[in-house]
Design a protein around this motif. Structure first.
Motif, PDB file in Angstrom:
ATOM      1  N   ALA A   9       0.808  -1.209   0.000  1.00  0.00           N
ATOM      2  CA  ALA A   9       0.000   0.000   0.000  1.00  0.00           C
ATOM      3  C   ALA A   9       0.845   1.266   0.000  1.00  0.00           C
ATOM      4  N   CYS A  10       2.101   1.154  -0.294  1.00  0.00           N
ATOM      5  CA  CYS A  10       2.953   2.329  -0.398  1.00  0.00           C
ATOM      6  C   CYS A  10       2.641   3.057  -1.701  1.00  0.00           C
ATOM      7  N   PRO A  11       2.898   4.348  -1.766  1.00  0.00           N
ATOM      8  CA  PRO A  11       2.634   5.084  -3.009  1.00  0.00           C
ATOM      9  C   PRO A  11       3.318   4.433  -4.202  1.00  0.00           C
ATOM     10  N   GLY A  12       2.626   4.398  -5.308  1.00  0.00           N
ATOM     11  CA  GLY A  12       3.153   3.815  -6.535  1.00  0.00           C
ATOM     12  C   GLY A  12       2.354   2.640  -7.053  1.00  0.00           C
ATOM     13  N   PRO A  13       2.053   1.613  -6.213  1.00  0.00           N
ATOM     14  CA  PRO A  13       1.297   0.476  -6.695  1.00  0.00           C
ATOM     15  C   PRO A  13      -0.130   0.845  -7.105  1.00  0.00           C
ATOM     16  N   PHE A  14      -0.748  -0.074  -7.753  1.00  0.00           N
ATOM     17  CA  PHE A  14      -2.134   0.122  -8.159  1.00  0.00           C
ATOM     18  C   PHE A  14      -3.053  -0.599  -7.188  1.00  0.00           C
ATOM     19  N   VAL A  15      -4.265  -0.097  -7.071  1.00  0.00           N
ATOM     20  CA  VAL A  15      -5.247  -0.641  -6.145  1.00  0.00           C
ATOM     21  C   VAL A  15      -6.600  -0.697  -6.849  1.00  0.00           C
ATOM     22  N   ARG A  16      -7.378  -1.707  -6.486  1.00  0.00           N
ATOM     23  CA  ARG A  16      -8.744  -1.831  -7.008  1.00  0.00           C
ATOM     24  C   ARG A  16      -9.648  -2.167  -5.837  1.00  0.00           C
ATOM     25  N   ARG A  17     -10.727  -1.410  -5.683  1.00  0.00           N
ATOM     26  CA  ARG A  17     -11.674  -1.593  -4.585  1.00  0.00           C
ATOM     27  C   ARG A  17     -12.665  -2.708  -4.935  1.00  0.00           C
ATOM     28  N   HIS A  18     -12.939  -3.585  -3.952  1.00  0.00           N
ATOM     29  CA  HIS A  18     -13.890  -4.673  -4.148  1.00  0.00           C
ATOM     30  C   HIS A  18     -15.195  -4.482  -3.383  1.00  0.00           C
ATOM     31  N   ASN A  19     -15.169  -3.667  -2.329  1.00  0.00           N
ATOM     32  CA  ASN A  19     -16.417  -3.472  -1.581  1.00  0.00           C
ATOM     33  C   ASN A  19     -17.390  -2.652  -2.427  1.00  0.00           C
ATOM     34  N   PRO A  20     -18.684  -2.821  -2.240  1.00  0.00           N
ATOM     35  CA  PRO A  20     -19.672  -2.203  -3.123  1.00  0.00           C
ATOM     36  C   PRO A  20     -19.878  -0.704  -2.938  1.00  0.00           C
ATOM     37  N   CYS A  21     -19.171  -0.077  -2.013  1.00  0.00           N
ATOM     38  CA  CYS A  21     -19.326   1.362  -1.791  1.00  0.00           C
ATOM     39  C   CYS A  21     -18.457   2.132  -2.778  1.00  0.00           C
ATOM     40  N   GLY A  22     -19.014   3.116  -3.414  1.00  0.00           N
ATOM     41  CA  GLY A  22     -18.237   3.970  -4.301  1.00  0.00           C
ATOM     42  C   GLY A  22     -18.567   3.763  -5.760  1.00  0.00           C
ATOM     43  N   HIS A  23     -18.465   4.831  -6.513  1.00  0.00           N
ATOM     44  CA  HIS A  23     -18.839   4.793  -7.925  1.00  0.00           C
ATOM     45  C   HIS A  23     -17.765   4.178  -8.809  1.00  0.00           C
ATOM     46  N   ARG A  24     -16.560   3.946  -8.298  1.00  0.00           N
ATOM     47  CA  ARG A  24     -15.469   3.413  -9.116  1.00  0.00           C
ATOM     48  C   ARG A  24     -15.032   2.023  -8.641  1.00  0.00           C
ATOM     49  N   HIS A  63     -10.903  -5.216   1.516  1.00  0.00           N
ATOM     50  CA  HIS A  63     -11.635  -4.342   0.610  1.00  0.00           C
ATOM     51  C   HIS A  63     -10.907  -4.029  -0.696  1.00  0.00           C
ATOM     52  N   TYR A  64      -9.619  -4.312  -0.766  1.00  0.00           N
ATOM     53  CA  TYR A  64      -8.839  -3.887  -1.920  1.00  0.00           C
ATOM     54  C   TYR A  64      -7.953  -5.000  -2.460  1.00  0.00           C
ATOM     55  N   GLU A  65      -7.642  -4.895  -3.733  1.00  0.00           N
ATOM     56  CA  GLU A  65      -6.655  -5.749  -4.385  1.00  0.00           C
ATOM     57  C   GLU A  65      -5.516  -4.829  -4.807  1.00  0.00           C
ATOM     58  N   PHE A  66      -4.284  -5.205  -4.505  1.00  0.00           N
ATOM     59  CA  PHE A  66      -3.117  -4.414  -4.870  1.00  0.00           C
ATOM     60  C   PHE A  66      -2.350  -5.157  -5.941  1.00  0.00           C
ATOM     61  N   GLY A  67      -1.738  -4.409  -6.840  1.00  0.00           N
ATOM     62  CA  GLY A  67      -0.970  -5.072  -7.873  1.00  0.00           C
ATOM     63  C   GLY A  67      -0.126  -4.109  -8.679  1.00  0.00           C
ATOM     64  N   PRO A  68       0.597  -4.670  -9.665  1.00  0.00           N
ATOM     65  CA  PRO A  68       1.399  -3.837 -10.558  1.00  0.00           C
ATOM     66  C   PRO A  68       0.487  -3.123 -11.545  1.00  0.00           C
ATOM     67  N   ALA A  69       1.039  -2.295 -12.379  1.00  0.00           N
ATOM     68  CA  ALA A  69       0.252  -1.554 -13.378  1.00  0.00           C
ATOM     69  C   ALA A  69      -0.571  -2.528 -14.218  1.00  0.00           C
ATOM     70  N   PRO A  70      -1.874  -2.336 -14.272  1.00  0.00           N
ATOM     71  CA  PRO A  70      -2.721  -3.226 -15.064  1.00  0.00           C
ATOM     72  C   PRO A  70      -2.562  -2.936 -16.562  1.00  0.00           C
ATOM     73  N   ALA A  71      -2.856  -3.919 -17.379  1.00  0.00           N
ATOM     74  CA  ALA A  71      -2.793  -3.729 -18.835  1.00  0.00           C
ATOM     75  C   ALA A  71      -3.834  -2.701 -19.277  1.00  0.00           C
ATOM     76  N   TYR A  72      -5.009  -2.743 -18.652  1.00  0.00           N
ATOM     77  CA  TYR A  72      -6.093  -1.799 -18.968  1.00  0.00           C
ATOM     78  C   TYR A  72      -6.628  -1.230 -17.669  1.00  0.00           C
ATOM     79  N   TRP A  73      -6.468   0.043 -17.456  1.00  0.00           N
ATOM     80  CA  TRP A  73      -6.931   0.683 -16.220  1.00  0.00           C
ATOM     81  C   TRP A  73      -8.431   0.614 -16.045  1.00  0.00           C
ATOM     82  N   THR A  74      -9.192   0.589 -17.114  1.00  0.00           N
ATOM     83  CA  THR A  74     -10.649   0.690 -17.015  1.00  0.00           C
ATOM     84  C   THR A  74     -11.316  -0.622 -16.681  1.00  0.00           C
ATOM     85  N   GLU A  75     -10.571  -1.705 -16.580  1.00  0.00           N
ATOM     86  CA  GLU A  75     -11.193  -2.989 -16.231  1.00  0.00           C
ATOM     87  C   GLU A  75     -11.277  -3.152 -14.748  1.00  0.00           C
TER      88      GLU A  75
END
Length: 75
Positions: A9-24, A63-75
């Motif tokens: 969770a340090c600055p730089g990695p990518f994160v994706r939210r899994h909980n149903p709260c939030g528009h993104r 609530h979150y998945e962390f990972g490297p830069a995704p191939a497609y940000w919009t997925e």
């Protein structure tokens, strides 16, 4: 859990939210910084379209998945 002990969770990695709260929910974002707002730790993130958001850092492993830069940000 203190964010300083969370390597993924340090600055730089990518994160994706899994909980149903939030528009993104489900969209990848890059962590720009960690910050405290209203006595709670948050991730300051940026999405592929330059939109920014503060995500609460509560229970990040649930609530979150962390990972490297995704191939497609919009997925």
């Amino acid at each position: 859990m203190n964010m300083s002990t969370m390597n993924s969770a340090c600055p730089g990695p990518f994160v994706r939210r899994h909980n149903p709260c939030g528009h993104r929910t489900g969209q990848w974002a890059q962590i720009l910084a960690t910050t405290t707002a209203q006595d709670q730790e948050h991730f300051l993130v940026i999405y592929h379209d330059s939109d920014t958001e503060l995500l609460p850092a509560e229970a990040p492993e649930q609530h979150y998945e962390f990972g490297p830069a995704p191939a497609y940000w919009t997925e």
